[in-house]
Design a protein around this motif. Structure first.
Motif, PDB file in Angstrom:
ATOM      1  N   HIS A 195      10.824 -12.953  17.727  1.00  0.00           N
ATOM      2  CA  HIS A 195      11.117 -12.856  19.049  1.00  0.00           C
ATOM      3  C   HIS A 195      12.024 -11.615  19.158  1.00  0.00           C
ATOM      4  O   HIS A 195      12.918 -11.225  18.549  1.00  0.00           O
ATOM      5  CB  HIS A 195      12.269 -14.098  19.329  1.00  0.00           C
ATOM      6  CG  HIS A 195      11.591 -15.375  19.416  1.00  0.00           C
ATOM      7  ND1 HIS A 195      12.147 -16.481  19.519  1.00  0.00           N
ATOM      8  CD2 HIS A 195      10.146 -15.622  19.549  1.00  0.00           C
ATOM      9  CE1 HIS A 195      11.379 -17.323  19.575  1.00  0.00           C
ATOM     10  NE2 HIS A 195      10.105 -17.188  19.368  1.00  0.00           N
ATOM     11  N   VAL A 196      11.613 -10.865  20.281  1.00  0.00           N
ATOM     12  CA  VAL A 196      12.314  -9.503  20.539  1.00  0.00           C
ATOM     13  C   VAL A 196      12.454  -9.612  22.108  1.00  0.00           C
ATOM     14  O   VAL A 196      11.712 -10.181  22.673  1.00  0.00           O
ATOM     15  CB  VAL A 196      11.401  -8.400  20.029  1.00  0.00           C
ATOM     16  CG1 VAL A 196      11.063  -8.222  18.421  1.00  0.00           C
ATOM     17  CG2 VAL A 196       9.935  -8.185  20.745  1.00  0.00           C
ATOM     18  N   ARG A 197      13.350  -8.552  22.231  1.00  0.00           N
ATOM     19  CA  ARG A 197      13.760  -8.694  23.762  1.00  0.00           C
ATOM     20  C   ARG A 197      13.396  -6.914  24.131  1.00  0.00           C
ATOM     21  O   ARG A 197      13.609  -6.701  25.618  1.00  0.00           O
ATOM     22  CB  ARG A 197      15.278  -8.697  23.788  1.00  0.00           C
ATOM     23  CG  ARG A 197      15.656 -10.238  23.617  1.00  0.00           C
ATOM     24  CD  ARG A 197      16.980 -10.595  23.571  1.00  0.00           C
ATOM     25  NE  ARG A 197      17.590 -10.372  24.945  1.00  0.00           N
ATOM     26  CZ  ARG A 197      18.742 -10.819  25.535  1.00  0.00           C
ATOM     27  NH1 ARG A 197      19.592 -11.095  24.375  1.00  0.00           N
ATOM     28  NH2 ARG A 197      19.019 -10.777  26.544  1.00  0.00           N
ATOM     29  N   SER A 198      12.844  -6.054  23.627  1.00  0.00           N
ATOM     30  CA  SER A 198      12.627  -4.915  23.989  1.00  0.00           C
ATOM     31  C   SER A 198      11.040  -4.627  24.077  1.00  0.00           C
ATOM     32  O   SER A 198      10.383  -5.242  23.215  1.00  0.00           O
ATOM     33  CB  SER A 198      13.057  -3.913  22.832  1.00  0.00           C
ATOM     34  OG  SER A 198      12.553  -2.606  23.286  1.00  0.00           O
ATOM     35  N   ARG A 199      10.516  -4.370  25.213  1.00  0.00           N
ATOM     36  CA  ARG A 199       9.181  -4.032  25.382  1.00  0.00           C
ATOM     37  C   ARG A 199       8.571  -3.235  24.347  1.00  0.00           C
ATOM     38  O   ARG A 199       7.314  -3.268  23.969  1.00  0.00           O
ATOM     39  CB  ARG A 199       8.840  -3.618  26.665  1.00  0.00           C
ATOM     40  CG  ARG A 199       9.272  -4.503  27.824  1.00  0.00           C
ATOM     41  CD  ARG A 199       8.765  -4.041  29.206  1.00  0.00           C
ATOM     42  NE  ARG A 199       9.144  -4.934  30.088  1.00  0.00           N
ATOM     43  CZ  ARG A 199       8.696  -4.764  31.531  1.00  0.00           C
ATOM     44  NH1 ARG A 199       8.223  -3.756  32.000  1.00  0.00           N
ATOM     45  NH2 ARG A 199       9.157  -5.845  32.533  1.00  0.00           N
ATOM     46  N   SER A 200       9.191  -2.220  23.934  1.00  0.00           N
ATOM     47  CA  SER A 200       8.720  -1.358  22.696  1.00  0.00           C
ATOM     48  C   SER A 200       8.504  -1.679  21.522  1.00  0.00           C
ATOM     49  O   SER A 200       7.486  -1.347  20.704  1.00  0.00           O
ATOM     50  CB  SER A 200       9.567   0.028  22.787  1.00  0.00           C
ATOM     51  OG  SER A 200      10.762  -0.419  22.247  1.00  0.00           O
ATOM     52  N   ASP A 201       9.068  -3.037  21.312  1.00  0.00           N
ATOM     53  CA  ASP A 201       8.863  -3.613  19.976  1.00  0.00           C
ATOM     54  C   ASP A 201       7.942  -4.602  20.113  1.00  0.00           C
ATOM     55  O   ASP A 201       7.653  -5.475  19.172  1.00  0.00           O
ATOM     56  CB  ASP A 201      10.117  -4.060  19.499  1.00  0.00           C
ATOM     57  CG  ASP A 201      11.339  -3.141  19.278  1.00  0.00           C
ATOM     58  OD1 ASP A 201      10.789  -1.955  18.882  1.00  0.00           O
ATOM     59  OD2 ASP A 201      12.386  -3.369  19.587  1.00  0.00           O
ATOM     60  N   ALA A 202       7.538  -5.002  21.301  1.00  0.00           N
ATOM     61  CA  ALA A 202       6.643  -6.441  21.500  1.00  0.00           C
ATOM     62  C   ALA A 202       5.079  -5.943  21.544  1.00  0.00           C
ATOM     63  O   ALA A 202       4.651  -4.841  21.928  1.00  0.00           O
ATOM     64  CB  ALA A 202       7.075  -6.896  22.980  1.00  0.00           C
ATOM     65  N   VAL A 203       4.339  -6.876  21.046  1.00  0.00           N
ATOM     66  CA  VAL A 203       2.860  -6.611  21.047  1.00  0.00           C
ATOM     67  C   VAL A 203       2.340  -7.499  22.104  1.00  0.00           C
ATOM     68  O   VAL A 203       1.138  -7.815  22.376  1.00  0.00           O
ATOM     69  CB  VAL A 203       2.140  -7.236  19.874  1.00  0.00           C
ATOM     70  CG1 VAL A 203       2.606  -6.057  18.756  1.00  0.00           C
ATOM     71  CG2 VAL A 203       2.537  -8.379  19.074  1.00  0.00           C
TER      72      VAL A 203
END
Length: 224
Positions: A77-85
């Protein structure tokens, strides 16, 4: 005979207010100003204070979900869009035969969150029937199966057009192709699908389902 007379002089009863305006104008102005004050207070409470309070509670108690339920390439789980796929809540397309495919989408050009919705066509609409038959034939050819074995969610879009999940039946239908395209044993890919099945919410709500995003992320890890 005596007559009843009023103790209030007629001139005083009929006289207008000292300013010369109608007697109803002052109450009208007073009520208007009171209404405006109520409007201002409610606008601040409901338009500023309440949204900020809800946002603050959501960020503290449900931060990941409040930020869109974003998922990284490793499934975390991530909260940054730059780290999300992708998002666990929104479907997306996957290019190439090596991936499990999601449900069809009619939201914009596909999985468009700004155009979420279904086709609103009835089950007997000739255009919808024709589209479903075309999808059924395409899925059957892609998977090398009989058209009659293609499950409904493989050929029909969800009401939102954003459904991230597919049925276990549709996931199982794709096992042979995915295994072949990735050079993996069929048994291993089939076991991956079975591990990815999520049961009914609270044991009785909804249907068992498979998240296409999480399944493909697990598949990539298996292939590497």
């Amino acid at each position: 005979m005596s007559t009843l007379t009023s103790s209030v002089p007629v001139a005083a009863a009929a006289a207008p207010v000292a300013s010369g305006r109608p007697a109803t104008l002052v109450p009208f102005v007073r009520q208007t100003l009171a209404g405006l004050r109520v409007l201002l207070v409610l606008a601040v409470l409901l338009g500023v204070v309440y949204p900020l309070a809800v946002t603050g509670v959501a960020q503290v108690a449900l931060g990941w979900r409040a930020d869109g339920s974003l998922v990284a390439a490793d499934g975390s789980h991530v909260r940054s869009r730059s780290d999300a796929v992708g998002s666990a809540l929104v479907g997306q397309s996957f290019d190439g035969p090596r991936w499990f495919q999601p449900r069809p989408s009619v939201a914009g050009d596909g999985y468009d969150t700004l155009a979420s919705g279904g086709s609103n066509l009835g089950p007997n609409n000739p255009d919808l029937v024709a589209t479903i038959e075309q999808r059924r034939a395409a899925v059957a050819e892609r998977e090398g199966v009989d058209p009659a074995s293609v499950p409904p969610d493989a050929v029909t879009a969800s009401a939102s057009g954003l459904d991230p999940d597919i049925s276990p039946a549709y996931a199982r239908l794709q096992v042979a192709r995915v295994a072949r395209e990735n050079g993996l044993p069929v048994a291993d890919v089939a076991a991956l699908v079975e591990r990815s099945i999520v049961g009914r919410d609270l044991g009785f709500l909804g249907e068992p389902r498979v998240s296409v995003l999480r399944l493909n992320l697990a598949l990539r890890t298996m292939g590497s």
